[in-house]
Design a protein around this motif. Structure first.
Motif, PDB file in Angstrom:
ATOM      1  N   ALA A 128      30.883  43.673  43.712  1.00  0.00           N
ATOM      2  CA  ALA A 128      31.292  44.159  42.389  1.00  0.00           C
ATOM      3  C   ALA A 128      30.977  45.644  42.254  1.00  0.00           C
ATOM      4  CB  ALA A 128      30.597  43.362  41.290  1.00  0.00           C
ATOM      5  N   ARG A 129      31.884  46.485  42.726  1.00  0.00           N
ATOM      6  CA  ARG A 129      31.668  47.925  42.741  1.00  0.00           C
ATOM      7  C   ARG A 129      32.367  48.646  41.597  1.00  0.00           C
ATOM      8  NH1 ARG A 129      27.381  48.518  46.140  1.00  0.00           N
ATOM      9  NH2 ARG A 129      27.751  47.506  48.164  1.00  0.00           N
ATOM     10  N   THR A 130      33.398  48.042  41.039  1.00  0.00           N
ATOM     11  CA  THR A 130      34.198  48.702  40.015  1.00  0.00           C
ATOM     12  C   THR A 130      34.350  47.804  38.799  1.00  0.00           C
ATOM     13  OG1 THR A 130      36.323  47.838  40.783  1.00  0.00           O
ATOM     14  CG2 THR A 130      35.507  49.861  41.848  1.00  0.00           C
ATOM     15  N   ARG A 131      34.944  48.355  37.753  1.00  0.00           N
ATOM     16  CA  ARG A 131      35.213  47.586  36.535  1.00  0.00           C
ATOM     17  C   ARG A 131      36.123  46.397  36.837  1.00  0.00           C
ATOM     18  NH1 ARG A 131      38.930  50.428  31.965  1.00  0.00           N
ATOM     19  NH2 ARG A 131      38.644  49.019  30.198  1.00  0.00           N
ATOM     20  N   ASP A 132      37.190  46.606  37.622  1.00  0.00           N
ATOM     21  CA  ASP A 132      38.086  45.513  37.987  1.00  0.00           C
ATOM     22  C   ASP A 132      37.368  44.452  38.821  1.00  0.00           C
ATOM     23  OD1 ASP A 132      40.204  46.730  36.681  1.00  0.00           O
ATOM     24  OD2 ASP A 132      41.616  46.318  38.317  1.00  0.00           O
ATOM     25  N   ASP A 133      36.478  44.880  39.716  1.00  0.00           N
ATOM     26  CA  ASP A 133      35.716  43.924  40.515  1.00  0.00           C
ATOM     27  C   ASP A 133      34.832  43.053  39.634  1.00  0.00           C
ATOM     28  OD1 ASP A 133      36.757  44.801  42.925  1.00  0.00           O
ATOM     29  OD2 ASP A 133      35.145  46.222  43.284  1.00  0.00           O
ATOM     30  N   PHE A 134      34.112  43.676  38.715  1.00  0.00           N
ATOM     31  CA  PHE A 134      33.151  42.941  37.891  1.00  0.00           C
ATOM     32  C   PHE A 134      33.852  41.989  36.924  1.00  0.00           C
ATOM     33  CE2 PHE A 134      30.233  42.202  34.374  1.00  0.00           C
ATOM     34  CZ  PHE A 134      29.032  41.971  35.028  1.00  0.00           C
ATOM     35  N   LEU A 135      34.931  42.439  36.305  1.00  0.00           N
ATOM     36  CA  LEU A 135      35.580  41.633  35.270  1.00  0.00           C
ATOM     37  C   LEU A 135      36.661  40.710  35.817  1.00  0.00           C
ATOM     38  CD1 LEU A 135      35.952  44.277  32.408  1.00  0.00           C
ATOM     39  CD2 LEU A 135      34.138  42.587  32.731  1.00  0.00           C
TER      40      LEU A 135
ATOM     41  N   ALA B 106      37.418  40.268  39.578  1.00  0.00           N
ATOM     42  CA  ALA B 106      37.350  40.065  41.033  1.00  0.00           C
ATOM     43  C   ALA B 106      38.397  40.888  41.762  1.00  0.00           C
ATOM     44  CB  ALA B 106      37.497  38.581  41.379  1.00  0.00           C
ATOM     45  N   GLY B 107      38.671  42.082  41.242  1.00  0.00           N
ATOM     46  CA  GLY B 107      39.609  42.984  41.899  1.00  0.00           C
ATOM     47  C   GLY B 107      41.055  42.594  41.792  1.00  0.00           C
TER      48      GLY B 107
ATOM     49  N   LEU C 223      31.007  34.709  40.004  1.00  0.00           N
ATOM     50  CA  LEU C 223      31.556  33.480  39.447  1.00  0.00           C
ATOM     51  C   LEU C 223      32.547  32.835  40.405  1.00  0.00           C
ATOM     52  CD1 LEU C 223      30.170  34.577  36.907  1.00  0.00           C
ATOM     53  CD2 LEU C 223      32.181  33.890  35.601  1.00  0.00           C
ATOM     54  N   THR C 224      33.367  33.650  41.055  1.00  0.00           N
ATOM     55  CA  THR C 224      34.354  33.105  41.987  1.00  0.00           C
ATOM     56  C   THR C 224      33.675  32.429  43.169  1.00  0.00           C
ATOM     57  OG1 THR C 224      35.989  34.792  41.385  1.00  0.00           O
ATOM     58  CG2 THR C 224      36.276  33.684  43.506  1.00  0.00           C
ATOM     59  N   LEU C 225      32.677  33.090  43.749  1.00  0.00           N
ATOM     60  CA  LEU C 225      31.987  32.526  44.909  1.00  0.00           C
ATOM     61  C   LEU C 225      31.220  31.257  44.542  1.00  0.00           C
ATOM     62  CD1 LEU C 225      30.667  35.885  46.416  1.00  0.00           C
ATOM     63  CD2 LEU C 225      32.577  34.499  47.265  1.00  0.00           C
ATOM     64  N   THR C 226      30.527  31.282  43.412  1.00  0.00           N
ATOM     65  CA  THR C 226      29.787  30.082  42.998  1.00  0.00           C
ATOM     66  C   THR C 226      30.736  28.967  42.590  1.00  0.00           C
ATOM     67  OG1 THR C 226      29.559  31.009  40.750  1.00  0.00           O
ATOM     68  CG2 THR C 226      27.727  31.344  42.285  1.00  0.00           C
ATOM     69  N   ASP C 227      31.863  29.315  41.976  1.00  0.00           N
ATOM     70  CA  ASP C 227      32.823  28.298  41.543  1.00  0.00           C
ATOM     71  C   ASP C 227      33.381  27.495  42.707  1.00  0.00           C
ATOM     72  OD1 ASP C 227      32.564  28.845  38.886  1.00  0.00           O
ATOM     73  OD2 ASP C 227      34.452  29.931  38.669  1.00  0.00           O
TER      74      ASP C 227
ATOM     75  N   GLN D 158      41.335  35.061  31.768  1.00  0.00           N
ATOM     76  CA  GLN D 158      40.602  35.966  32.636  1.00  0.00           C
ATOM     77  C   GLN D 158      40.667  35.492  34.088  1.00  0.00           C
ATOM     78  OE1 GLN D 158      36.927  37.167  30.937  1.00  0.00           O
ATOM     79  NE2 GLN D 158      36.374  38.534  32.612  1.00  0.00           N
ATOM     80  N   ARG D 159      40.686  34.167  34.277  1.00  0.00           N
ATOM     81  CA  ARG D 159      40.881  33.646  35.627  1.00  0.00           C
ATOM     82  C   ARG D 159      42.306  33.923  36.107  1.00  0.00           C
ATOM     83  NH1 ARG D 159      36.030  32.845  35.439  1.00  0.00           N
ATOM     84  NH2 ARG D 159      34.916  31.392  36.775  1.00  0.00           N
ATOM     85  N   LEU D 160      43.281  33.788  35.231  1.00  0.00           N
ATOM     86  CA  LEU D 160      44.662  34.066  35.618  1.00  0.00           C
ATOM     87  C   LEU D 160      44.847  35.522  36.032  1.00  0.00           C
ATOM     88  CD1 LEU D 160      45.060  31.265  34.297  1.00  0.00           C
ATOM     89  CD2 LEU D 160      47.164  32.121  33.293  1.00  0.00           C
ATOM     90  N   PHE D 161      44.124  36.435  35.371  1.00  0.00           N
ATOM     91  CA  PHE D 161      44.222  37.850  35.716  1.00  0.00           C
ATOM     92  C   PHE D 161      43.656  38.157  37.106  1.00  0.00           C
ATOM     93  CE2 PHE D 161      43.747  38.728  30.898  1.00  0.00           C
ATOM     94  CZ  PHE D 161      45.101  38.548  30.699  1.00  0.00           C
TER      95      PHE D 161
END
Length: 461
Positions: free
Chosen positions: A26-33, A35-36, A172-176, A243-246
């Motif tokens: 998570a290096r950027t805003r898109d990564d954090f919110l 997942a890029g 969240l993606t990795l844990t999910d 947010q998941r769809l994005f």
């Protein structure tokens, strides 16, 4: 019990480790919110399914199965149906919008104030769903491991906050994905066959359970209709889902992996209802139906398998808790703080983290004070659907929609829902019936009497 504790400890350590790994990505805003914005079909299907199936879906569906039989599946069935329609009908628009939140659509179509009001409602919805999931963490561990509820809530909720804050959507993606695998194994391949087998099989259950337990309409047509209005439409507009769809890398991923996730949810609801019905036969005198899942797990499963199934339940619950916590933080940060309060030069990554942590602390505090997961979920979905369904769907589908109509229906719909919850009770069906009706009438009449808003802008415009 030692084997079960070791199983749970391994699960906790894996979740924490994946959260740390997510922080490194998570290096950027898109990564954090988001997942890029580059998840493929496997990661996307797993994470979308996991976020849908939380405390109310698991604990709540087993409870409804205990009370009404197989018709307890309708709550989760409606969520799955909503995901299918959202994925198939709106996938192209979703792929083109390139936004962070659902309520950004309100400003793009209407005006800034509608985004602010919508953001407040959406934060309330997602935070309340996160609270219900955190309550469910406490209810499971309290019964199975004989741990007091509040310490259980603080430990489980603290883990959710930890990996959500440090890694955001990548964590969240990795844990999910791990949670999706564990919940599938634990619910479908361990608890279902063992509980139904202990009850004597399906034939014995049909013969010995109360009349109507194997009828789809046993829960009542009015309740099924209310679930449709709440959970089908709620899935269409919830920030935690959008947010998941994005995060999907393409329109095709949204469409086809979303269809798979919706079908999985429907099947999951039926399985949980069947487990609840078996529990009714095996443990007919439970004083608290909310504990049906935990009691059947404690009473019929051997050591080791019991730990796996509890981990499966906690996996489902934690996925929803973390998704809704991050969704609430994203809306609060993007639609309220960054849009209206912050100054130039904001560190988006840092502000996302401290806002997520603050809302996480509020989530823990509220979870220690509230008890009923179905009631909490009803409050959340009543506010979401009654206040935001009509203006958001209008922004996407009706060219005659106006900014004044959107503002008016958000206010009147939300106030109507609150008034009927106070009058008739949180679990009554009237709040959503009348809230949605008032919202729709206000929106249509006011829009026809005022200037229509410009068409919705997309990233390709």
């Amino acid at each position: 019990m030692a084997v079960d504790y070791v199983t749970m400890l391994i699960y906790v350590l894996v979740m924490a480790g994946l959260g740390w790994w997510g922080m490194r990505k998570a290096r950027t805003r898109d990564d954090f919110l988001l997942a890029g914005r580059r998840l493929g079909p496997v990661l996307y299907l797993g994470t979308l399914s996991a976020v849908m199936l939380g405390g109310a879906s698991t604990i709540g569906s087993v409870r409804l199965g205990y009370q009404y039989g197989i018709s307890g599946l309708w709550l989760v069935f409606m969520l799955g149906l909503g995901i299918i329609v959202l994925s198939l009908v709106f996938s192209r628009q979703i792929a083109q919008l390139r936004v962070f939140t659902v309520t950004q659509i309100l400003e793009q179509r209407y005006q800034a104030s509608s985004r602010l009001i919508g953001g407040v409602v959406m934060v309330a919805y997602d935070l309340m769903v996160a609270v219900t999931a955190t309550i469910a963490i406490g209810s499971v561990t309290e019964v199975v491991f004989d741990i007091p509820r509040i310490p259980a809530i603080l430990c489980g909720g603290g883990l959710v906050i930890f990996y959500s804050v440090i890694g955001g959507m990548w964590s969240l993606t990795l844990t999910d994905i791990i949670q999706f695998v564990i919940m599938t194994l634990g619910i479908f391949f361990v608890l279902l066959p063992i509980s139904v087998g202990e009850a004597g099989g399906l034939a014995a259950m049909q013969a010995n359970l109360p009349a109507g337990f194997f009828e789809l309409g046993n829960i009542g047509l009015d309740t099924i209709a209310a679930y449709f209005l709440l959970y089908f439409f709620g899935a269409l507009i919830g920030q935690d889902i959008w947010q998941r769809l994005f995060t999907a890398r393409s329109e095709g991923v949204v469409r086809y992996a979303g269809l798979g996730a919706g079908l999985y949810c429907m099947l999951y609801g039926g399985v949980c209802a069947l487990i609840g019905a078996a529990t009714r036969l095996l443990l007919p005198d439970l004083s608290v139906a909310e504990n049906a899942f935990a009691e059947i797990t404690r009473n019929v499963l051997p050591a080791g398998l019991r730990g796996l199934v509890v981990a499966a339940a906690l996996a489902a619950i934690m996925s929803t808790a973390s998704a809704c916590l991050l969704a609430a933080a994203t809306v609060l940060k993007e639609d309220i703080y960054s849009r209206f309060l912050s100054r130039d030069g904001e560190d988006h990554l840092a502000s996302s983290r401290w806002i997520t942590f603050t809302l996480g602390a509020a989530m823990l505090a509220m979870a220690c004070l509230v008890n009923d997961v179905i009631a909490g979920l009803s409050i959340a979905y009543n506010l979401l659907v009654g206040g935001l369904l009509v203006p958001i769907m209008g922004a996407l589908m009706w060219r005659r929609a106006s900014a004044v109509g959107a503002m008016a229906c958000m206010v009147t719909g939300s106030l109507t829902v609150i008034a009927f919850m106070v009058r008739d009770g949180i679990l009554a069906n009237t709040p959503i019936y009348f809230g949605l009706l008032v919202s729709l009438l206000t929106f249509v009449v006011t829009s026809l009497l005022t200037q229509p808003a410009p068409d919705l802008r997309t990233a390709t415009d």
